[in-house]
Enzyme design. Structure first.
Site, short mmCIF file in Angstrom:
data_model
loop_
_atom_site.label_atom_id
_atom_site.label_comp_id
_atom_site.label_asym_id
_atom_site.label_seq_id
_atom_site.Cartn_x
_atom_site.Cartn_y
_atom_site.Cartn_z
N HIS A 59 1.19 -0.92 -0.49
CA HIS A 59 0.13 -0.02 0.06
C HIS A 59 1.26 1.61 0.12
O HIS A 59 1.13 1.76 1.47
CB HIS A 59 -0.85 0.01 1.03
N HIS A 233 -6.11 -0.72 5.43
CA HIS A 233 -5.25 0.13 7.32
C HIS A 233 -6.24 0.12 7.84
O HIS A 233 -7.04 0.97 8.10
CB HIS A 233 -5.17 2.25 7.07
N ASP A 306 1.08 3.17 3.52
CA ASP A 306 0.12 4.01 3.68
C ASP A 306 0.39 5.31 3.26
O ASP A 306 0.27 5.89 3.63
CB ASP A 306 -0.90 3.74 4.12
N HIS A 310 2.58 14.35 0.44
CA HIS A 310 1.46 15.97 0.25
C HIS A 310 2.85 16.61 0.11
O HIS A 310 4.05 16.75 1.23
CB HIS A 310 0.93 16.50 1.93
#
Length: 431
Positions: A59, A233, A306, A310
């Site tokens: 992931h 998750h 995960d 950003h």
């Protein structure tokens, strides 16, 4: 290709042994390897460091194509190699969405070109992640990328009929649907975990039942169809109990937990620092302890990062406007050491299972998640488990810096990573 001798490594945390890499393969493992066998080999002195199979992340968000300002396949795979990973599964929420054979092949080829780790694209379940029409699942599987994992991660496949059809479709070729379990109507306007802290802060609550209700539905659908479902998750104690019940019934369900859900709690949101804003949200101490126990006893199958990069401007703003997500590839193993190994819940063989063997099996990543033994591919990572140091995101290989661990002291450091015998990381530095 040259030979490499890793001398005195604790293979999966066991007694020190020598490991000889010849070309892309592990040629020998043991003590007292013959002088003839190791002649001409470059020697890496392990000095009791732990040698693991290369880690596999089921992931990861690599953001390319479309959001190269936050991450690219190159920077993301460099971050992966820094964290000990030799294979990552790249999620489909790119721009354009990875819902066609053309897009997944583009991501797969970028991974092959850059060479820091293998990139396995995850295909979208629905067109545009919109949840209304099935994407080209078969075409993505038959493409050069050979997609086996499908997910609308970032969004839930909330329509039960669409979810059923996806499970039926992937069953034909042994694929798996990885569900982002979030009932959208129950999380409208949600900003953090629903509980005491959200009430005190006046932030919109994200109830545990929004996750748990989707997991309950989907394990029953998987049982009905006779297909595989994977829970992304997982974050609540209640979700653990549903997955445990489903496995007791023989339902083919697997589940992952992120490093941050093993360590951090919603108490951190009191700072209003958007670095702690993530989907699913940080939960309570009770949930954290339940997740650790479930990972230890095998109810939760794997750790997945995960990794959600950003750019600075998407996190350096007020809480309500901030993007959700954290980078995780370069700190995952350290967090697992702190929460699972140093607490006695897992040994290093258990870590190898949860972070290499099992994720490779779930995603069908051939050549990865293999034993450290003669004749196997030389996908390996060497870890200095005695190291302790504070996290400095300025040194990250990732293009983004949105880590919740900045300045926090964590144990363990990956010193070397080998992908099919080629070093991608030497003494903590990318090659």
């Amino acid at each position: 290709m040259s030979k490499t001798l890793i001398r005195g490594a604790k293979v999966l945390g066991g007694d020190p042994q020598d490991v000889l890499i010849d070309g892309g393969t592990v040629a020998a493992v043991g003590t007292g390897l013959s002088a003839e066998a190791v002649e001409g080999a470059e020697v890496v002195e392990a000095d009791g460091k732990v040698l693991l199979p290369g880690l596999v992340d089921l992931h990861t968000h690599l953001r390319e194509p479309g959001r190269e300002d936050s991450e690219t396949v190159l920077t993301g795979t460099r971050a992966a190699a820094s964290g000990g990973y030799t294979a990552v599964f790249a999620m489909a929420n790119t721009f354009p969405v990875a819902d066609t054979a053309g897009v997944v092949e583009q991501v797969w080829r970028l991974g092959k070109e850059h060479g820091y780790c293998d990139v396995r694209p995850v295909g979208a379940v629905t067109v545009g992640l919109e949840g209304s029409t099935l994407a080209e699942l078969g075409a993505m599987h038959e493409s050069a990328a050979g997609v086996t994992v499908f997910s609308d991660d970032g969004k839930c496949v909330h329509d039960a009929v669409i979810m059923r059809r996806a499970l039926e479709y992937v069953k034909a070729f042994g694929g798996v649907v990885a569900q982002h379990a979030q009932e959208p109507r129950l999380t409208e306007g949600a900003q953090m975990n629903e509980g005491v802290v959200s009430a005190e802060l006046g932030l919109g609550g994200w109830p545990a039942v929004a996750e748990e209700s989707i997991i309950a539905r989907d394990v029953l659908l998987a049982e009905h169809v006779g297909s595989r479902v994977h829970i992304c998750h997982l974050s609540t104690a209640g979700s653990v109990e549903i997955v445990r019940w489903a496995k007791s019934r023989g339902i083919d369900v697997t589940a992952e937990v992120t490093p941050h859900h093993l360590l951090l709690t919603d108490e951190l949101v009191r700072s209003y620092n958007p670095v702690y804003k993530v989907n699913p949200p940080l939960r309570t101490e009770r949930d954290v302890m339940a997740l650790r126990e479930a990972l230890a006893d095998g109810t939760i199958d794997i750790v997945a990062t995960d990794h959600a990069p950003h750019p600075h401007e998407d996190k350096d703003c007020e809480w309500a406007a901030a993007a959700m997500g954290m980078v995780g590839l370069e700190t995952a193993l350290s967090v697992v050491q702190e929460t699972m190994v140093d607490t006695g819940l897992l040994d290093w063989a258990g870590v190898a299972d949860r972070m290499s063997f099992t994720p490779a099996r779930i995603g069908r990543a051939e050549g990865h998640g293999r034993p450290v033994s003669a004749g196997e591919p030389a996908n390996l990572t060497l870890v200095d488990t005695a190291y302790r140091g504070s996290v400095d995101p300025a040194g990250f290989a990732s293009r983004s810096r949105n880590t919740p661990y900045e300045g926090r002291e964590l144990p363990g450091r990956v010193t070397h990573t080998w992908l099919r015998g080629t070093a991608t990381l030497i003494d903590g530095k990318l090659t």
